[in-house]
Design an enzyme around this catalytic site. Structure first.
Site, PDB file in Angstrom:
ATOM      1  N   PRO A   9       1.129  -6.855  -6.803  1.00 49.16           N
ATOM      2  CG  PRO A   9       0.271  -4.736  -6.406  1.00 49.16           C
ATOM      3  CD  PRO A   9       0.440  -6.080  -5.758  1.00 49.16           C
ATOM      4  CG  ASN A  10       2.754  -3.329 -11.144  1.00 48.22           C
ATOM      5  OD1 ASN A  10       2.222  -3.478 -12.239  1.00 48.22           O
ATOM      6  ND2 ASN A  10       2.335  -2.451 -10.259  1.00 48.22           N
ATOM      7  NE  ARG A  17       8.038  -2.588 -19.638  1.00 44.27           N
ATOM      8  CZ  ARG A  17       7.979  -3.515 -20.591  1.00 44.27           C
ATOM      9  NH1 ARG A  17       8.952  -4.367 -20.730  1.00 44.27           N
ATOM     10  NH2 ARG A  17       6.939  -3.568 -21.406  1.00 44.27           N
ATOM     11  CE1 TYR A  22      11.010  -2.489  -6.934  1.00 43.90           C
ATOM     12  CE2 TYR A  22      10.534  -1.678  -9.145  1.00 43.90           C
ATOM     13  CZ  TYR A  22      10.368  -1.604  -7.773  1.00 43.90           C
ATOM     14  OH  TYR A  22       9.553  -0.636  -7.237  1.00 43.90           O
ATOM     15  CG  ASN A  73       7.502  -7.898  -2.564  1.00 46.14           C
ATOM     16  OD1 ASN A  73       6.865  -6.875  -2.277  1.00 46.14           O
ATOM     17  ND2 ASN A  73       8.570  -7.861  -3.345  1.00 46.14           N
ATOM     18  CB  ALA A  76       1.965  -0.581  -4.866  1.00 45.34           C
ATOM     19  CD  GLU A  97       6.232  -5.175   5.196  1.00 51.62           C
ATOM     20  OE1 GLU A  97       5.723  -5.136   6.332  1.00 51.62           O
ATOM     21  OE2 GLU A  97       6.510  -4.166   4.524  1.00 51.62           O
ATOM     22  CG  HIS A  99       9.288  -4.543   0.740  1.00 50.02           C
ATOM     23  ND1 HIS A  99       8.146  -4.466  -0.004  1.00 50.02           N
ATOM     24  CD2 HIS A  99       8.893  -4.445   2.036  1.00 50.02           C
ATOM     25  CE1 HIS A  99       7.112  -4.318   0.805  1.00 50.02           C
ATOM     26  NE2 HIS A  99       7.540  -4.301   2.042  1.00 50.02           N
ATOM     27  NE  ARG A 106      11.970   2.661  -4.378  1.00 53.59           N
ATOM     28  CZ  ARG A 106      11.210   1.877  -5.168  1.00 53.59           C
ATOM     29  NH1 ARG A 106      10.929   0.636  -4.780  1.00 53.59           N
ATOM     30  NH2 ARG A 106      10.739   2.334  -6.318  1.00 53.59           N
TER      31      ARG A 106
END
Ligand code: CA2
Length: 146
Positions: A9-10, A17, A22, A73, A76, A97, A99, A106
């Protein structure tokens, strides 16, 4: 060899953005670049992104018997999704996995991953390079004798 890159997601917003967290590359640019690199290695790389947990689960199911490994990835959903964990373990496909950000540096809620303990490896914090390192890592894993 056949690989699958999954983005959760996103991540479709990449490059549009929050570039300070990112980066400024779009997801499409990352995918095209990674597919070019995979092709140079003689490997087919399919790409899939969804904002829907069930669609990600369905794509993992579709990968059974089709791909040798998954680069994921999960965004969330990394920190929340037992369903994605079950899909990956149920599929029995090795996965990395990855990121963009260093999730351990974070917020506390990003420190837990439902995926990491059964991954071949985890790459986190190198921005777009995380995708390239994940590809390199899984190729090395799949090609190593024994
Ligand atoms: O660092 C990563 O790659 C993450 O998987 C990104 C997720 C976050 O929830 C994870 O904790 C770490 C968030 C992806 C959001 O992507 C955006 C991209 C551009 C603008 C806004 C969000």
């Amino acid at each position: 060899m056949h690989l699958l890159l999954i983005n959760g997601p996103n991540l479709n917003l990449l490059g549009q953005r929050e570039p300070s967290i990112y980066g400024s590359s779009t997801l499409q640019a990352i995918e095209v670049d990674l597919q070019r690199k995979a092709k140079e290695e003689g490997v087919q790389l399919d790409c899939f992104q969804s904002n829907f947990e069930g669609a990600l689960v369905d794509r993992i199911h579709k990968a059974i018997g089709e791909v040798d490994a998954i680069l994921i990835n999960a965004g969330a959903y990394t920190h929340t999704s037992v369903a994605l964990r079950d899909a990956l373990l149920g599929a029995g496909i090795p996965y990395v996995e990855l990121h963009l950000s260093n999730t351990s540096a974070r917020e506390q809620f990003r420190h837990n991953s439902f995926l990491s303990d059964r991954a071949v490896g985890v790459i986190s914090g190198f921005g777009v390079m995380s995708y390239h390192l994940a590809l390199q890592g899984i190729l090395n894993y799949l090609r190593k004798p024994g």
